[in-house]
Each structure stands twice: as C-alpha cells, then as structure tokens.
Design an enzyme around this catalytic site. Structure first.
Site, PDB file in Angstrom:
ATOM      1  N   ASP A 111       1.017  -1.139   0.068  1.00 34.27           N
ATOM      2  CA  ASP A 111      -0.075   0.250   0.016  1.00 34.27           C
ATOM      3  C   ASP A 111       0.929   1.738  -0.144  1.00 34.27           C
ATOM      4  O   ASP A 111       0.291   2.477  -0.481  1.00 34.27           O
ATOM      5  CB  ASP A 111      -1.052  -0.025   1.142  1.00 34.27           C
ATOM      6  CG  ASP A 111      -2.450  -1.087   1.092  1.00 34.27           C
ATOM      7  OD1 ASP A 111      -2.337  -0.943  -0.232  1.00 34.27           O
ATOM      8  OD2 ASP A 111      -2.071  -1.998   2.037  1.00 34.27           O
ATOM      9  N   HIS A 170       6.426  20.920   3.373  1.00 33.64           N
ATOM     10  CA  HIS A 170       4.571  21.244   3.751  1.00 33.64           C
ATOM     11  C   HIS A 170       4.037  20.147   3.935  1.00 33.64           C
ATOM     12  O   HIS A 170       4.372  18.920   4.262  1.00 33.64           O
ATOM     13  CB  HIS A 170       4.986  21.390   2.229  1.00 33.64           C
ATOM     14  CG  HIS A 170       5.234  21.101   1.774  1.00 33.64           C
ATOM     15  ND1 HIS A 170       6.882  20.548   1.434  1.00 33.64           N
ATOM     16  CD2 HIS A 170       3.727  20.068   0.408  1.00 33.64           C
ATOM     17  CE1 HIS A 170       6.854  19.840   0.076  1.00 33.64           C
ATOM     18  NE2 HIS A 170       5.140  19.540  -0.294  1.00 33.64           N
ATOM     19  N   HIS A 199       2.493  17.426   2.040  1.00 31.99           N
ATOM     20  CA  HIS A 199       1.901  16.753   1.634  1.00 31.99           C
ATOM     21  C   HIS A 199       2.572  14.751   1.812  1.00 31.99           C
ATOM     22  O   HIS A 199       3.511  15.086   2.297  1.00 31.99           O
ATOM     23  CB  HIS A 199       2.894  17.109  -0.272  1.00 31.99           C
ATOM     24  CG  HIS A 199       2.055  18.334  -1.488  1.00 31.99           C
ATOM     25  ND1 HIS A 199       2.569  18.346  -1.973  1.00 31.99           N
ATOM     26  CD2 HIS A 199       0.972  18.120  -1.473  1.00 31.99           C
ATOM     27  CE1 HIS A 199       1.736  19.323  -2.800  1.00 31.99           C
ATOM     28  NE2 HIS A 199       0.372  18.992  -2.500  1.00 31.99           N
ATOM     29  N   ASP A 236       4.388  13.244   0.136  1.00 29.34           N
ATOM     30  CA  ASP A 236       5.333  12.448  -0.166  1.00 29.34           C
ATOM     31  C   ASP A 236       7.136  13.280   1.295  1.00 29.34           C
ATOM     32  O   ASP A 236       8.090  13.293   0.516  1.00 29.34           O
ATOM     33  CB  ASP A 236       5.805  12.974  -1.349  1.00 29.34           C
ATOM     34  CG  ASP A 236       6.138  14.169  -1.814  1.00 29.34           C
ATOM     35  OD1 ASP A 236       4.766  14.817  -1.407  1.00 29.34           O
ATOM     36  OD2 ASP A 236       6.340  14.328  -3.125  1.00 29.34           O
ATOM     37  N   ASP A 280      15.092  21.450  -5.155  1.00 24.68           N
ATOM     38  CA  ASP A 280      13.422  20.545  -5.844  1.00 24.68           C
ATOM     39  C   ASP A 280      14.374  20.344  -7.239  1.00 24.68           C
ATOM     40  O   ASP A 280      14.312  21.819  -8.188  1.00 24.68           O
ATOM     41  CB  ASP A 280      12.657  21.337  -5.434  1.00 24.68           C
ATOM     42  CG  ASP A 280      11.961  20.757  -6.349  1.00 24.68           C
ATOM     43  OD1 ASP A 280      11.451  18.956  -6.754  1.00 24.68           O
ATOM     44  OD2 ASP A 280      10.321  21.463  -6.658  1.00 24.68           O
ATOM     45  N   HIS A 311      -4.663  22.918 -15.204  1.00 22.81           N
ATOM     46  CA  HIS A 311      -3.774  22.581 -14.627  1.00 22.81           C
ATOM     47  C   HIS A 311      -2.502  23.707 -14.194  1.00 22.81           C
ATOM     48  O   HIS A 311      -2.384  24.296 -15.244  1.00 22.81           O
ATOM     49  CB  HIS A 311      -3.014  21.133 -14.439  1.00 22.81           C
ATOM     50  CG  HIS A 311      -2.591  21.057 -13.772  1.00 22.81           C
ATOM     51  ND1 HIS A 311      -2.821  20.315 -12.149  1.00 22.81           N
ATOM     52  CD2 HIS A 311      -0.728  20.443 -13.493  1.00 22.81           C
ATOM     53  CE1 HIS A 311      -2.144  20.021 -11.522  1.00 22.81           C
ATOM     54  NE2 HIS A 311      -0.844  19.849 -12.472  1.00 22.81           N
ATOM     55  N   SER A 352       1.564  23.836 -12.205  1.00 25.62           N
ATOM     56  CA  SER A 352       2.596  22.738 -11.888  1.00 25.62           C
ATOM     57  C   SER A 352       2.926  23.185 -10.854  1.00 25.62           C
ATOM     58  O   SER A 352       3.340  24.444 -10.363  1.00 25.62           O
ATOM     59  CB  SER A 352       4.154  22.434 -12.256  1.00 25.62           C
ATOM     60  OG  SER A 352       4.758  21.500 -11.425  1.00 25.62           O
ATOM     61  N   HIS A 390       5.332  22.757  -9.168  1.00 29.28           N
ATOM     62  CA  HIS A 390       7.440  22.796  -9.426  1.00 29.28           C
ATOM     63  C   HIS A 390       7.562  23.749 -10.216  1.00 29.28           C
ATOM     64  O   HIS A 390       7.060  23.373 -10.975  1.00 29.28           O
ATOM     65  CB  HIS A 390       7.587  21.309  -9.575  1.00 29.28           C
ATOM     66  CG  HIS A 390       7.338  20.286  -8.580  1.00 29.28           C
ATOM     67  ND1 HIS A 390       7.943  20.231  -7.039  1.00 29.28           N
ATOM     68  CD2 HIS A 390       5.887  19.772  -8.046  1.00 29.28           C
ATOM     69  CE1 HIS A 390       6.924  18.940  -7.196  1.00 29.28           C
ATOM     70  NE2 HIS A 390       6.144  18.693  -7.464  1.00 29.28           N
ATOM     71  N   HIS A 420      15.254  15.812  -5.168  1.00 30.58           N
ATOM     72  CA  HIS A 420      13.570  15.531  -5.374  1.00 30.58           C
ATOM     73  C   HIS A 420      13.256  15.573  -6.812  1.00 30.58           C
ATOM     74  O   HIS A 420      13.180  16.011  -7.740  1.00 30.58           O
ATOM     75  CB  HIS A 420      12.260  16.193  -4.876  1.00 30.58           C
ATOM     76  CG  HIS A 420      12.839  17.037  -3.869  1.00 30.58           C
ATOM     77  ND1 HIS A 420      13.052  16.042  -2.797  1.00 30.58           N
ATOM     78  CD2 HIS A 420      12.548  17.864  -3.077  1.00 30.58           C
ATOM     79  CE1 HIS A 420      12.670  16.366  -1.025  1.00 30.58           C
ATOM     80  NE2 HIS A 420      12.814  18.264  -1.786  1.00 30.58           N
TER      81      HIS A 420
END
Lengths: 580, 580
Positions: free
Chosen positions: B73, B96, B98, B100, B220, B389, B391, B393, B415
């Site tokens: 999972d 932050h 998220h 990940d 990043d 949309h 992004s 990043h 990242h």
C-alpha cells in the site's frame, strides 16, 4: 452519434444465426462489417466484412499484454467466429506489416487448419509475413502479393489496395466493393505529402471513390485527439543529423524496427557525419535485411559494423541502431539500460536517442529505461528535445481530409480506445456527416447495411485469447490459451522468494498447479521444478539481473521449458517473484 | 559534476562509525547532509542534516507503490539510521503537508517510540499532520507551528522557515545554519509571482542568504527537464471558468485534494456560473475542512451540496469536486468510471474535467480511467484542451533563479530521479557554479562538508520499507514491513481463479503462506481462508466489480482483515487473481 446501446435499442435485424446467410430483412442482401478487435482498445485489429454469406477478413493483428497480465506474452482476438465460418472465408487481406495488423495470422491459420484462404498483402507485408510463418513452421500457406492500385475478386467482393503513407513502407487502405456499394477500411494511415519514398497516399483514387459514392468508411482513429497535421517522416532526418552532430561520443538510436524509412534516415545522418552503423536487436537486423532485399532501404557497402565489433570500435565513429524504444523487458536497449547487454555497455559520453514516443501504456517502462540510462552516466535525447519522431497516424485535419475526400454515407471509426472512437465520430460531424450515420462500434458488434439503411446487429462472440511462450526456436509448441478453455493444459504458478541483496532464492519456491493433466509423480515433479526455479534464479544472479520483471521473464521461460521437457505439454506458467 | 562514484573514489573521510560524532578529519567539525529518500526517485523525501553529532531531520515522506509491487500500500524510507541515532535527533522539520514530505511521520514516530523529538511545520502542515496522527492514534506528539520568517534553535542549528509557493498553501524552504555555514533545503517550490493567496515566495530573504554566502543548496529537481517558467496558479481559475461555461450538463472536476487554492478556484468558477458544489472523496472533504478552519479557502454559505443529494440535484446546476485525478484504484473518480460509485453515476451530458496531470508512472491508470468515462458516455476535458492545471514545481528558469539568488558554494540536487538530478546539476553549471562543487547524490550517500571542502562519505543504510494495509479505522494495527525482515509476521499469497463472465470463483483458491508464526490448525485455517476468498469474490461480483486490480484490492482487504481476526497478526497479503 450512434452508440452500441442505441443500436441495440433500435432492434438489430438478427445476426447470422437468424439471418440464413445474410439474406434476411426487407432490404435485400445484407452487408455486415464485424470488428473482432481494435475497437475500444489500441491493437489486435481484425475486421470481418461479409456479404451474401461470404467473408473477407481485413487484418489479423495482436496486442501486447498490460503489466497486470502476468505470465502472458501476447493477446489475440477471439477466433470463434472465424472458426465457425471458416468455409465462408474468401480471402484475408493485410493492410500493412505491423504486428497489430498481421501478428495473429500464424495463430488464426492454425485455427483454420488444413484449408487456409488466400492471403493478400503488399510485397513488403508478404515478405515480413512469410518470414513470420517460417518461424512458426507453417508451410504451403497461399500468400500472394497485391500491390497498390491492383485488385482481385474474392467471392462477392472486389478488393482493391490503395496506397497510403504510414510508419512502415507498403501500407494500404482496402476498398471492398459489393453490389451494395464500397466499404473503405483505411488501415493505419497518414497523409504525408513528402514521404521518404517519394510516393504519397493515392488521394486521387480516394477522391474518385468519394465521387462514385462511398457507402462506409472505417477509419483509423489513433490520433483523433491530436489537432493539426502530423509531421512528415522526411522532416525527421535533418533533425536526427542535427542532434547527432551535437554528440561527441557514441550514439545509440532506438526506434521501431519496422520503420524502415526511419532506419534509412538514421543511416543517412550517420553517413553525413562520417560514422558507421551497427544494428542491434534481432527484429532490427531481420527487418533491415528484408527492407534491403526489396529496395526500401539503401545501406552503402562497408557501412555496417558487426555487433561483436561494437566494443572495440571508436565511440565517436559509431551509431548503434537498437530495438527497445518502448522499454520492452527483453529488448536490446532495456538490457543495455540494466548493464546486461553483452555487446553494448553504456557509459559517460554515450548519447541514447529515442526516435520514437511511448505507445500509451508504455510510459512507465520507457521512463524507467531512460532513468537507468542516465544513472549509467549516458545522456538521453527524446522528442522533448528535438522533433526526431513522426507519428505514422494522421492527426485531426488528416482524418477530416479523408472524410471529405471519400464523402462516405456511413462512418464507423476504428483503431482506437473509446475516447478516440468518439472524437473521430465528432470530426465526422464537424465535416457535415449526419450524426445518425456515424456508428460508434464495439468489438463483436456487427454493423449491418442494406439498401434501406444501417444499424447494429446482434452481438457476436469477441474477446481476448492469450498466448504464453513465444520463444524463437520453440515456436511450434507455443501455447495458445483461450482463458475460457484454460483446462486443456492447466496452469503452473511459481512463487519465488529472492534476496534483495543478491537476487538468490532464500526460501523454498512454492509451486501451485491447476488443471494440469497426466501428472504421475506429483511430488517428484514439484521437487524438480523447485530445483529448476533455484537454478534459474542462480543463473540470473550470476548475470547480475536484479529487475523483478526480468527475473520473472527468465523464470517463466526456464520453467516453461522445463515443464515442457517433462510433460510434453505447455501449461501456462505464471511467475511471481517476491523480494525480501 | 561529482557523481557518487567520483565521491567514493576520492576516499570518503569515513562515516559516523569511524568519525566519533562527526569530529574526525582535518577540517574541524563536519556537516553531513544525508538523504535517506527522494534521490533517484520521485517521492519519500527525507534528509538528515547533522553537525557535531547532532541531527535535524527535514521531511519524512512516503511513496506510493508501483503496479508490480503487488499487495503493497505504501513505500517508506528505511529508518535504520534514524533508529540508531534516535537520541541525537534535535528536531524534525516539515516543509509542507504533501504525503511525499510528511506521510511517513506516523511510522517514524513509532520507530522512535517513547521519546519523539519536537516536530515543526507551518500552521496548515501542522493541522494536516495532527489529523493524520489522530487517525494513527498517536497522542502527545510534540508538534509545533513554525511560520514563515520565524526560526528556532535545534542543537547546533538555527532553523528558519522561508515562505515558498507550491501546490499546497503554507510551503517553505528550510535554512539550517551552523558554525560552518547555511544549508538551504528548498522543499518543493515554484516562484509564482501571482499566487492565489497574494503572498509570493520570499525572494528577498533568499537573496539575503546569497549575499551572506550560502554553503549548500539542496534544491527541488522535479521539473528540471522543463524549459521556461511554470504557469501561475492564479491563471488556472479563469480557464476553469471558461471550460465550465462550455458544459451544459453536470461537471465533475478532479484535482489533488491538498491543492486548496485549486479547490478555491473551482468554487469561484462554479459561483460565477450559478452552480453549486459537492465534495466527493474522503480526503477532499477533510482537506477542505482544515483549509476552511485556517482561512485558506472561502466557500460561501449555502454553496455546498451534500453527497447524498447529488443524484437528485439538477445536473446543470452542479459541480462535483472529486478525488482520483491520478486514477487511484479506490478513489471516488475511479469508482465513478467503473460505474461503482454509490452517489455519482456518470452518463451522457456529464463532463469530467481533469485539473491535474498524471504523475510519472500513473499514465496508464489515468488513461484507463479516462477511457472508461468516455465509454459511459460522459465527456472528458484535460490539460490538452485548456491550461487548467499548473505544476507546483518550478521549471528550469525558476531553478536557475534560485541558484542565482542564493549563490551557493555547493549544490546537491534533490527530489528527482537520476535524469532530473543530472539536468538540475547542468542548470547549476549553466549559471556558473563549478562542476566540482555540484554533487549528484544518492539515497544513503552523505555529503560531508568541512572548512576545507566537500565530498561524499561512506554509504549509510537506505532503502525501502513497505506498508501493507492502511484502512482507516484499523490503522493502529497497520503492518509495517521491512522486506529485509519479512520473517516477523510472514506472508500469505492468495491465488483466486475467477470467471471472466461474472467474476465469481471457479476453482478452489490456492493459499500459500510462509513465515507465519503461531499456526496451530493449519488445514482448518486454510479452509476458512478459502471460504473467505469465495465470499469476497461473491461480494465483489454482487457489486458488479470486474476490474482485476479492484478485485485484488478488495480481496487483499478482506483476507487481511480475516487473518487478523484469526491470528491477531498482520502477515503481508499478496492477492493474485487469474481470470479464466
């Protein structure tokens, strides 16, 4: 637009079974166009065209399995309908030589055993199919060339080949004319105004069909979601040369092996830059050989470097042309990316050029391959960096051009998933075709046409058949698995537990079998299979193969071979590798 | 650019074990930056920053499994290093909210049991993490808000939060200053000049760090392959309104639930067009609630329609906001696409708007979902149709801006997969950073900095840990599986054979287990599990669930629950469904 449900609601006139040879209903003899593959999916294209009870089959393609179809090598259309109607088949016509249009032919021929119908295709298609049939040791198949502009009579149909452009030479649309009118099946096509071979699609003949009054257009929908016009194949070459010119070290180019014009352009770019060329991957060498024999590709004398010479050849003087542009598990490029190719070890300074884009579904495999190449220190150049690939399928403006050239009364989009079929239908509406005359079909759903009109008939059997085990050299004994009839040879599930560190077996493999007939010494066999699993894993470990999907591939092949030797049967082998 | 091999060749100064608290070598105390996740992969970001033997951890993220990781999972970083150094950890800082970047926090807290270090994050991050810890029933965790512009002292480090823009509010870069200088870990960021909340990234503070002399930038790399500048989030709203305006029927919008500014823009567009809004999917409702409490999102009174009212609400007056933009197996949208959602039945006239793009690896799941939606008769609008949309990043020009603002002496891209780390390194070269000062790292490879210079040290343990079973309500008993230590609870492999026609079990399920302790009545248990498999399949069949991956999900959950009830243990359950 007519969806399948609408067709059913309007009360199909009864299929073959109720129709007695297609003569039922009030409109006289009936034309049936029955797709058995390629609708609601990308791949395994197969269309049955039937008039007055007689059949012409256009294309017999296959599909490659999705990642969750463990232990499966190929996916074929369900041949039940063809088997039941074998005596009514007048001919099989092949539009071009791609696997998704001809790949299932050896399998369908076995189903129609003893009495295959005549098979027609362009010269390159015939040469490629002949090579494939030889591998399958299928002899005495009536395979005939039918070149662009030529036609034959097949039962009630006049069958005419019309030259189209695509990502393989010798691609055709097929016009099938019977008393009721003409059906045009486009095959895969684009309208390349400047093709590499200099012979564009025969728009003149398409326009003539339109003036004569085309009854039904079954058109390629692959790029129905892309606006504009596709890039001409001949525009790729100059960009390849430009990209190559910026590379200091060795260049590895990957593309589809059947895209012979692309290979030609790679060779030309290499020549212009004073580099030689090596061909890596079995299908690449085979297709180039066939292409050379038929004059589709011209490689100057002394230009080719042998695979075994690659390591010792100066990097800056070499372009390697390789299979594996889709990240296929056992392809040459994937093996290079895993440091597992015997002749090409990628390193700093190498540039790998992807002269192809991922087919939908292959993105992950391609991205993984690219990332592994970066990890080895080589550079990667893709279509995001330069226009070094051209699609073989026409974009929206080309599909509309086809519609306007041929002016069909009815339209049934083909070759596409549900999305693309629907978008293709909308393009037909855009050029003024009545919504009621546009049919959004499904595999197994026949479109039936009479003088009075068109509607969907009763659903016929359609679906998937799986093929397990297609190793070359062993192909005669390939297992053809209709999952509805799995009982024939049964299934072995092999669960191996390997160490993450060194890939060796760390626990007794589990062997599950089901429906395998003629098992005497079950325990003895299971023990032997366990040993074979350990041997296979040890062998992979010795070769530093650690990728699960590769381990599973090797395991599958080794166990399938072992089981065949022992049992002389080919149960499906489903490998599961658990890493601990 | 320094690759990992180069670093090793230059003879690492010895890691922690040889270093006695980081004081070895000739250059005085040593700063170590050790990534335990997020390098050579997308996801599970975790960086250990260590000076004079004391540690600050930045982010504790997870990854979602790839399709071949059957029965898994979640994927977590290997916590061995953190466990061994638990007493040296001064703080955990979260950039932050998220998954990940924070998703593995409940799991790492269990590893550091009894004595968790203080955890810092922005207010929204803290609120989201608190909700997550509550679900895991983790109490008394020292979780503190640290807002942008503020700083704390954690052992030898001054830790400062610097406001950045991202696809979730409250995103920060973290500056860690010790005697040796300042390390900036950017977290995920873009330089959005017109963010929805009106507060752009704190370029002024970044420039100040540059003037003061930044030692190391860990940036990043997610969009290091995209030229130019990313689209501003606030430009998405007007395009959404335009797209909505063209829809006659019901609108279903899918996006990331944590992108609260995106949800705000959907709500604004709906308001402008006189439509109301329904929130579908658990995480969507949860995040909107948290966002409302903290003032990040403003939904007018009476604007929300309850999930159970959706079916009876006029289609043309409704916008449904749903989870599932990545085609996740059990998400609301995927269930809609399979006709399997209790409250939203898609049909002709509906428009499904993807206000998101597939994360690499999810393309196939997303495309399958889209095609099923088309098959149901609804229309689909994606970023290919309109810029709906943005992004989160930064693109290449933004990464270069970051490099030019902060003028770091050393750079270690983070990242990103190998490709993106390398491309980010090249951008650093482009802006004039010396190749020798750019480090292309790997998980487990510490970058060690002294006054004299920087080089890679000795490799530490890093890797993946798998999580099996994260059903809400059952989360206390979640199984955490380090595959190197699978022996704890063992593994069950369940092989079910189902009919393609109706999804029901057509053969006795096979149950394999390995390493499961405390088994008394093995045969009885296996029989009971077989029955549970048949029940699970029958239940799925009753609900018309036919998709293999969904069947496997349900089977996994049902059997895991059953086994837990029987054994009070959580072996890994690996479901294999074979369709015949």
């Amino acid at each position: 637009m007519n969806g399948p449900k609408g067709g059913n609601r309007s009360g199909g006139r009864g299929g073959r079974k109720g129709g007695g040879g297609g003569r039922s209903g009030g409109g006289g003899p009936r034309l049936r166009v029955l797709p058995l593959g390629g609708l609601g999916e990308i791949g395994k294209n197969l269309t049955v065209v039937e008039y007055d009870g007689r059949i012409v089959v256009v294309d017999v393609g296959l599909r490659f399995p999705t990642p969750d179809q463990l232990g499966i090598d190929l996916v074929l259309p369900d041949f039940t309908y063809l088997r039941e109607r074998a005596e009514d088949i007048e001919a099989i016509v092949l539009t071009h030589g791609h696997e998704d249009h001809v790949g299932a032919l050896p399998f369908v021929l076995r189903e129609l055993d003893g009495n295959p119908p005549p098979i027609y295709g362009g010269p390159l298609t015939v040469a490629m199919v002949r090579s494939k049939l030889d591998e399958h040791r299928l002899k005495n198949v009536p395979l005939d060339e039918l070149a662009a502009g030529n036609d034959i009579q097949a039962g009630p149909f006049n069958v005419e080949m019309i030259k189209m452009a695509h990502s393989i030479p010798d691609a055709h649309a097929v016009a099938l004319t019977c008393d009721l009118g003409t059906t045009l099946i486009t095959g895969d096509y684009k309208f390349d105004q400047t093709p590499v071979d200099g012979i564009p699609a025969d728009v003149s003949r398409l326009a003539e069909l339109g003036r004569e009054g085309l009854l039904l257009l079954c058109g390629d929908s692959t790029n129905a979601d892309r606006p504009g016009v596709s890039l001409s194949e001949s525009k790729v070459g100059p960009h390849l040369e430009e990209v190559f010119g910026r590379c200091d070290g060795r260049i590895v180019v990957t593309s589809f092996a059947s895209n012979i014009h692309r290979v030609q352009q790679v060779v030309d770019a290499a020549t212009a830059l004073g580099r030689k060329v090596a061909l890596v991957g079995r299908s690449m060498r085979k297709n180039v050989n066939i292409g050379r024999q038929l004059g589709h590709i011209d490689i100057p004398e002394g230009m080719l470097v042998g695979v075994k010479e690659i390591q010792d050849f100066p990097d800056e003087k070499l372009v390697v042309i390789s299979t594996g542009s889709q990240g296929e598990p056992l392809s040459a490029l994937r093996r290079m990316a895993h440091g597992d190719h015997p002749n090409v070890k990628l390193h700093d300074g190498d540039s790998v050029v992807f002269s192809a884009t991922p087919i939908p579904g292959n993105e992950r495999a391609v991205n993984e391959t690219i990332d592994r190449i970066y990890h080895l220190g080589a550079d990667v150049i893709t279509t995001a960096d330069a226009p070094i690939h051209a699609s073989g399928h026409g974009y929206q403006e080309e599909l509309k051009l086809m519609l306007n050239l041929t002016k069909p009364r009815y339209v049934m989009p083909m070759h596409g998933d549900h999305k693309r079929l629907r978008l293709h239908g909308r393009l037909a509406e855009d050029v003024g075709i009545e919504s009621d005359n546009i049919f959004r079909g499904e595999n197994g759903l026949p479109l039936e046409l009479t003088k009075k009109g068109a509607s969907f008939g009763k659903r016929e059997q359609a679906g998937m058949v799986f093929v397990d085990g297609v190793d070359v050299g062993d192909i005669e004994d390939v297992a053809l698995r209709d999952r509805r009839m799995l009982s024939a040879d049964g299934i072995f599930i092999v669960v191996a537990t390997v160490s993450e560190q060194d890939g060796r077996s760390v626990a007794d493999p589990e062997i599950i079998f089901r429906g395998v007939p003629f098992l005497d010494d079950v325990e003895g066999l299971v023990d032997e299979i366990r040993d074979a699993v350990d041997d296979s894993l040890a062998h992979s470990a010795d070769e530093n193969i650690s990728e699960i999907s590769l381990l599973q591939d090797h395991l599958h092949d080794d166990i399938a071979e072992f089981v065949y030797k022992k049992l002389k049967r080919r149960p499906m082998v489903l490998p599961v590798v658990v890493e601990v």
